[in-house]
Design a protein around this motif. Structure first.
Motif, mmCIF file in Angstrom:
data_model
loop_
_atom_site.group_PDB
_atom_site.id
_atom_site.type_symbol
_atom_site.label_atom_id
_atom_site.label_comp_id
_atom_site.label_asym_id
_atom_site.label_seq_id
_atom_site.Cartn_x
_atom_site.Cartn_y
_atom_site.Cartn_z
ATOM 1 N N CYS A 188 96.115 -8.736 -13.646
ATOM 2 C CA CYS A 188 96.795 -8.669 -12.351
ATOM 3 C C CYS A 188 98.224 -9.189 -12.476
ATOM 4 C CB CYS A 188 96.029 -9.488 -11.313
ATOM 5 S SG CYS A 188 94.390 -8.831 -10.962
ATOM 6 N N ASP A 232 88.613 -13.514 -1.376
ATOM 7 C CA ASP A 232 89.748 -14.120 -2.065
ATOM 8 C C ASP A 232 89.848 -13.474 -3.443
ATOM 9 O OD1 ASP A 232 91.640 -15.662 -3.334
ATOM 10 O OD2 ASP A 232 90.664 -17.582 -2.943
ATOM 11 N N LYS A 234 91.345 -14.295 -5.984
ATOM 12 C CA LYS A 234 91.245 -15.260 -7.076
ATOM 13 C C LYS A 234 89.794 -15.554 -7.440
ATOM 14 C CE LYS A 234 95.643 -17.622 -6.216
ATOM 15 N NZ LYS A 234 96.296 -18.916 -5.920
ATOM 16 N N GLN A 235 88.888 -15.253 -6.513
ATOM 17 C CA GLN A 235 87.471 -15.495 -6.773
ATOM 18 C C GLN A 235 86.768 -14.293 -7.397
ATOM 19 O OE1 GLN A 235 86.260 -18.609 -6.350
ATOM 20 N NE2 GLN A 235 88.351 -19.101 -5.733
ATOM 21 N N TRP A 240 91.959 -10.836 -13.550
ATOM 22 C CA TRP A 240 92.444 -11.779 -14.553
ATOM 23 C C TRP A 240 93.957 -11.955 -14.402
ATOM 24 C CZ3 TRP A 240 90.201 -13.909 -19.307
ATOM 25 C CH2 TRP A 240 88.802 -13.871 -19.296
ATOM 26 N N SER A 241 94.343 -13.105 -13.898
ATOM 27 C CA SER A 241 95.753 -13.472 -13.813
ATOM 28 C C SER A 241 96.115 -14.311 -15.030
ATOM 29 C CB SER A 241 95.998 -14.275 -12.536
ATOM 30 O OG SER A 241 95.229 -15.480 -12.574
ATOM 31 N N GLU A 243 96.914 -17.330 -14.818
ATOM 32 C CA GLU A 243 96.220 -18.600 -14.580
ATOM 33 C C GLU A 243 94.767 -18.535 -15.041
ATOM 34 O OE1 GLU A 243 95.448 -21.833 -10.972
ATOM 35 O OE2 GLU A 243 96.447 -19.920 -10.554
ATOM 36 N N HIS A 244 94.120 -17.383 -14.817
ATOM 37 C CA HIS A 244 92.735 -17.209 -15.256
ATOM 38 C C HIS A 244 92.638 -17.354 -16.777
ATOM 39 C CE1 HIS A 244 88.774 -14.757 -14.604
ATOM 40 N NE2 HIS A 244 88.624 -15.697 -15.519
ATOM 41 N N ASN A 286 105.666 -19.318 -14.535
ATOM 42 C CA ASN A 286 104.383 -20.012 -14.387
ATOM 43 C C ASN A 286 104.318 -21.281 -15.239
ATOM 44 O OD1 ASN A 286 102.389 -18.460 -12.615
ATOM 45 N ND2 ASN A 286 103.182 -16.820 -13.912
#
Length: 358
Positions: A188, A232, A234-235, A240-241, A243-244, A286
């Protein structure tokens, strides 16, 4: 619900047709054929799903309902029982109060299950263009439609099933097979494909990694599905960001364990892969991930947070050995010298400071 599809629109002579319609229909004792949900397939030798934004999404008594072309479902919904506006520019779905409205909403309540049956059937048939069936968005405003109620009663149910049902396999992977969204890996916020490149060598992600050519499409679809399903993003396991991936790297704890999770190119070592991740983290603004996650190796190879490390300006290794003999582990405080691009973000720890600590 029929296990075999109905094929309409001249399927017996596909060479003369632009597409056929494959449909699932509701069967009941009194109102057989009350609701049918279909999708269009090209009539080529290899069938391909067709989503045509010029085709109305609702039909009644075999005729189109004009103005329903932008209803955000990739399916065609037909019923001879629909109550239609006098000029055929909509259905009576303004609310749920009148008899006409109640009748139409009752018919539409059957649509989510039919859509999902057709999604499962399409997955089994493995038709080309399966990804197009996941492109469900928020409903636009219509004078004749209670958009919020349509979203909650129809779109939300279909979106939730697409996100969670393991039998609805719409995501084509880099291996060429299809998996469900819950088993997929979709990069993502990755406009340049650099996160995709990292995930393509991240062993736990490779089995479900989306096909590169469809990566941007699926990233957008996940955003839309999450909105419709009131989830959400993010959930979502598939989303997959950076951050993930950062959380997965941090969980490795050290370079050795990280290397076991990465498929390296010939001549590459783990620190090279990690440098690519760090470079992407900085370039995508980031840096906070380096502060909140243990992503940076110290000189023992253990992963640490940015605030736990100092830059090594060239402290003599013998001095570090002397400090270790005195019970002071200076190498644990220094960033691995092979890590690039972080010099200005770390404070130097000089030889004088090391000497003063003895």
């Amino acid at each position: 619900r029929q296990e075999t599809p109905l094929v309409a629109n001249g399927a017996s002579q596909p060479q003369n047709q632009r597409f056929t319609i494959v449909a699932k229909q509701l069967e009941c004792n009194e109102d057989q054929d009350a609701v049918t949900v279909g999708l269009m397939l090209s009539a080529d030798q290899t069938p391909e799903i067709v989503v045509d934004d010029s085709v109305p999404r609702f039909f009644a008594e075999g005729l189109p309902i004009i103005g329903t072309e932008n209803i955000p479902l990739p399916f065609i919904i037909h019923s001879s029982k629909f109550e239609v506006e006098s000029d055929r520019t909509g259905l009576h779905l303004e609310g749920a109060g009148t008899g006409q409205q109640k009748n139409n909403w009752a018919l539409l309540s059957k649509v989510p299950d039919l859509c999902c049956a057709l999604l499962e059937y399409s997955s089994r048939e493995n038709w080309h263009g399966l990804h197009l069936l996941a492109n469900i968005k928020e409903c636009p405003h219509k004078d004749w439609l209670d958009s919020d109620h349509f979203t909650k009663s129809v779109l939300q149910n279909v979106a939730h099933r697409i996100l969670t049902d393991s039998q609805i396999r719409l995501v084509q992977t880099t291996r060429g097979d299809h998996v469900s969204i819950k088993d997929a890996v979709v990069p993502c916020d990755d406009p340049e494909g650099k996160l995709f490149d990292l995930l393509s060598t991240w062993k736990p992600a490779k089995q479900g990694l989306v096909d590169r050519d469809l990566s941007a499409f699926w990233s957008g679809v996940l955003v839309n599905l999450a909105k419709v399903a009131s989830a959400d993003i993010k959930q979502l396991a598939a989303a997959w960001s950076i951050e993930h991936l950062a959380s997965k790297i941090s969980a490795c704890g050290n370079l050795k364990a990280l290397g076991e999770n990465v498929q390296l190119e010939q001549g590459e070592v783990t620190i090279d892969w990690l440098n690519r991740f760090i470079s992407l983290t900085i370039a995508s603004s980031n840096v906070h991930l380096l502060i909140g996650h243990s992503l940076l190796p110290n000189q023992h190879g253990n992963l640490c947070k940015l605030s736990e490390l100092s830059h090594d300006p060239g402290v003599d290794d013998e001095l570090k050995d002397i400090a270790m003999g005195a019970g002071i582990d200076e190498r644990s405080k220094f960033l691995d010298k092979r890590v690039a691009g972080l010099g200005e973000k770390l404070k130097d720890r000089t030889e004088l400071e090391v000497l003063n600590s003895l």
